[in-house]
Design an enzyme around this catalytic site. Structure first.
Site, PDB file in Angstrom:
ATOM      1  N   THR A  41     -35.513  23.565 -16.830  1.00 46.59           N
ATOM      2  CA  THR A  41     -35.489  22.426 -15.913  1.00 46.59           C
ATOM      3  C   THR A  41     -36.061  21.169 -16.554  1.00 46.59           C
ATOM      4  OG1 THR A  41     -35.648  23.981 -14.084  1.00 46.59           O
ATOM      5  CG2 THR A  41     -36.269  21.710 -13.606  1.00 46.59           C
ATOM      6  N   ALA A  46     -29.377  16.428 -16.629  1.00 47.50           N
ATOM      7  CA  ALA A  46     -29.838  15.747 -15.411  1.00 47.50           C
ATOM      8  C   ALA A  46     -28.696  15.222 -14.538  1.00 47.50           C
ATOM      9  CB  ALA A  46     -30.806  14.610 -15.765  1.00 47.50           C
ATOM     10  N   HIS A  49     -23.545  17.513 -10.751  1.00 47.93           N
ATOM     11  CA  HIS A  49     -22.095  17.554 -10.975  1.00 47.93           C
ATOM     12  C   HIS A  49     -21.324  17.481  -9.661  1.00 47.93           C
ATOM     13  CE1 HIS A  49     -22.391  18.447 -15.234  1.00 47.93           C
ATOM     14  NE2 HIS A  49     -23.355  19.304 -14.967  1.00 47.93           N
ATOM     15  N   LYS A 249     -19.825  21.892 -21.121  1.00 46.62           N
ATOM     16  CA  LYS A 249     -19.082  20.748 -20.588  1.00 46.62           C
ATOM     17  C   LYS A 249     -18.879  19.667 -21.627  1.00 46.62           C
ATOM     18  CE  LYS A 249     -20.625  21.760 -15.923  1.00 46.62           C
ATOM     19  NZ  LYS A 249     -21.574  22.848 -16.270  1.00 46.62           N
ATOM     20  N   ARG A 310     -29.853  26.996 -22.291  1.00 45.72           N
ATOM     21  CA  ARG A 310     -29.073  27.508 -21.152  1.00 45.72           C
ATOM     22  C   ARG A 310     -29.311  29.013 -21.022  1.00 45.72           C
ATOM     23  NH1 ARG A 310     -26.029  24.374 -24.530  1.00 45.72           N
ATOM     24  NH2 ARG A 310     -24.850  22.625 -23.701  1.00 45.72           N
ATOM     25  N   ILE A 335     -28.859  31.338 -14.377  1.00 43.74           N
ATOM     26  CA  ILE A 335     -28.693  30.018 -13.745  1.00 43.74           C
ATOM     27  C   ILE A 335     -28.540  28.948 -14.833  1.00 43.74           C
ATOM     28  CG2 ILE A 335     -29.614  28.398 -12.020  1.00 43.74           C
ATOM     29  CD1 ILE A 335     -28.913  31.173 -10.865  1.00 43.74           C
ATOM     30  N   CYS A 445     -50.277   4.403 -24.947  1.00 45.67           N
ATOM     31  CA  CYS A 445     -50.938   4.870 -23.714  1.00 45.67           C
ATOM     32  C   CYS A 445     -51.510   6.281 -23.802  1.00 45.67           C
ATOM     33  CB  CYS A 445     -49.979   4.764 -22.532  1.00 45.67           C
ATOM     34  SG  CYS A 445     -48.475   5.748 -22.725  1.00 45.67           S
TER      35      CYS A 445
END
Ligand SMILES: Cc1cc2nc3c(=O)[nH]c(=O)nc-3n(C[C@H](O)[C@H](O)[C@H](O)COP(=O)(O)OP(=O)(O)OC[C@H]3O[C@@H](n4cnc5c(N)ncnc54)[C@H](O)[C@@H]3O)c2cc1C
Length: 480
Positions: A41, A46, A49, A249, A310, A335, A445
């Site tokens: 994740t 991102a 679809h 894809k 994946r 998934i 930072c």
């Protein structure tokens, strides 16, 4: 005794936890890492679809179509960045044009609205930088882009605020079942529960095999990316795909929700479930493919590369089922993409499965107190000057800019540290409110964030890690 224990705090576990919080249940989420959204994740394209890609009749197709429609409401309720910008799949030959027609037909079968096949001049009008060699494109209006880790953090924060318990740094190493109860052993402690939900991403097969007969195998398939500076962010307006291949894809070029440009991924099987390294050869492949879609990309504006894994299961579809041989053990495995798009939709069905299982021993009630709304994050950069001075008057920490690239203030960082799924690491702060995501990638930072984390959590500077356990930044003083 818990009613439900969910293993894994990625988008699957988080969506299911939030959905189950709508019932009166005692629920725990166990995560092996020191933060949520640290597996697949954390590193993906991102994209929400549209849903024309997965073969009709599969769980991937069903839940993608349903999940896509749920995102406007989820983004609103959880205050997470989401833009429904639409997508184009490009064809560079007549053969690829035939493929677009097949995708279009499949989209119709999957119930996807607002698709159209466009010719070159229509595409050029939408995307002025598109390669002249493009002959046609499949346009899908409902595709969107999202912040995947913001989504997962938002889901879990809302679940925890509604009573779910989250246990980080709890790696599951054993599961036993006696009568109607499971004993889950982590490296830290034991948990007793009536139902187990396995959302362990690339490790889901191993978790399944701890208690049930092997029924699927997961092979990680790595995808590598480039992130480009915001200066390149407006080169495209939509998600630009190429015709998909058998393994994915294809390489896309897309804006991110925060205005950067993302190029990738490739697709490569790897043996190691932790191998998120990037390689010169595969990044060269990504560069070449991205330039095929958009010729005038300035690759000198790349600010980062990364890779995601994946969860490719040997059954070819999502595996969402109660194990045949172990009642009360639910797999949410394999998934892969479109997992992000589909998670909220399969979460609804998994919650129904859980309620059905628990109802075998008495009626489960709805949680009437469930509040779907998550407290909004102040995004200083997006405020008007009047709003900025109002907020600084109330809390002067909003007047101190910590991240100069992204204009993130100390007030925003302190807020996300003290939330119920608060940041504990430098990357945890970055995932929640973006300091370190800009051109300097935390060079300016980073040390200030470390100081703020140490101060707010009452820890020493040496105890603050960059990301995963033991990723120490400071180990000892260099000057006394
Ligand atoms: C390259 C790439 C591109 C993608 N692009 C898209 C896209 O554009 N759109 C889309 O819809 N989907 C996309 N996906 C798919 C999507 O990212 C995944 O489907 C989704 O993130 C999977 O979430 P998850 O919660 O199932 O797994 P994960 O996010 O991997 O979560 C599993 C969690 O389980 C934890 N865990 C593992 N073992 C244990 C243990 N023993 N004990 C405790 N915890 C454990 C892990 O640490 C991890 O946090 C892409 C994936 C990849 C790799």
């Amino acid at each position: 005794m818990y009613d439900v224990v969910i293993i894994g705090a990625g988008v699957s576990g988080a969506s299911i936890a939030r959905e189950l919080a709508k019932y009166k249940l005692k629920i725990a989420v166990l995560e092996k890492e020191n933060d949520v959204a640290d597996g697949t994740t954390k590193a993906n394209s991102a994209i929400i679809h549209a849903g024309y890609d997965a073969k009709e009749g599969t769980l991937m197709a069903k839940y993608n179509a349903l999940g896509n429609q749920m995102y406007d409401k989820i983004a609103e309720e959880l205050d997470i960045p989401f833009k429904r910008i639409g997508s184009l799949v490009l064809a560079f030959s007549d053969k690829e044009k035939e493929h677009l027609k097949m995708l279009y037909e499949r989209g119709l079968k999957n119930g996807i609205p607002d698709m159209k096949i466009l010719n070159f001049s229509e595409i050029k009008e939408m995307e002025p930088n598109i390669n002249k060699k493009v002959v046609a494109a499949l346009y899908a209006k409902t595709a969107g882009i999202i912040g995947p880790w913001e989504l997962t953090i938002g889901m879990l924060e809302n679940a925890v605020d509604n009573g779910v318990e989250l246990y980080l740094n709890n790696e599951v190493i054993n599961i036993e079942k006696t009568d109607n109860e499971f004993k889950i052993t982590t490296k830290e402690k034991d948990f007793k529960t009536k139902v187990v939900i396995n959302c362990a991403g690339v490790y889901a097969d191993q978790i399944h095999n701890l208690i049930a007969k092997p029924s699927y195998k997961i092979t990680p398939r790595r995808g590598q990316y480039f992130v480009m500076d915001k200066m390149e962010g407006e080169k495209v307006n939509r998600v630009i795909f190429q015709c998909p291949t058998e393994v994915g894809k294809g390489v896309l070029v897309t804006p991110t929700v925060h205005g950067n440009l993302l190029l990738g991924p490739d697709s490569q099987e790897v043996n190691n479930k932790e191998d998120t390294s990037t390689t010169t050869e595969q990044l060269a492949f990504v560069r070449e493919k991205a330039l095929k879609s958009i010729e005038n990309l300035n690759l000198r504006e790349v600010i980062r590369s990364f890779a995601g894994l994946r969860a490719e299961a040997d059954r070819g579809d999502f595996i969402i089922e109660e194990a045949n041989d172990i009642k009360g053990f639910i797999d949410v495995g394999g998934i892969k993409s479109p997992g992000l798009s589909a998670a909220p939709a399969f979460a609804v069905d998994v919650a129904k499965m859980v309620v059905e299982i628990l109802n075998r021993n008495g009626k489960i009630e709805e949680n009437k107190k469930f509040n779907p709304i998550r407290k909004k994050q102040i995004r200083f950069m997006e405020l008007s000057n009047e709003e900025k001075s109002e907020i600084i008057k109330k809390d002067s920490k909003y007047g101190r800019v910590i991240c100069r690239c992204e204009t993130i203030t100390e007030g925003e960082i302190v807020d996300i540290i003290h939330r119920s799924v608060g940041a504990r690491t430098v990357d945890g702060v970055k995932k929640r409110c973006r300091p370190g995501m800009g051109r300097c990638q935390g060079g300016f930072c980073g040390p200030r964030i470390q100081e703020i984390l140490a101060r707010e959590l009452n820890l020493t500077l040496e105890e603050i890690v960059l990301d995963k356990k033991n990723s120490y930044i400071l180990t000892e003083e260099t000057k006394k």
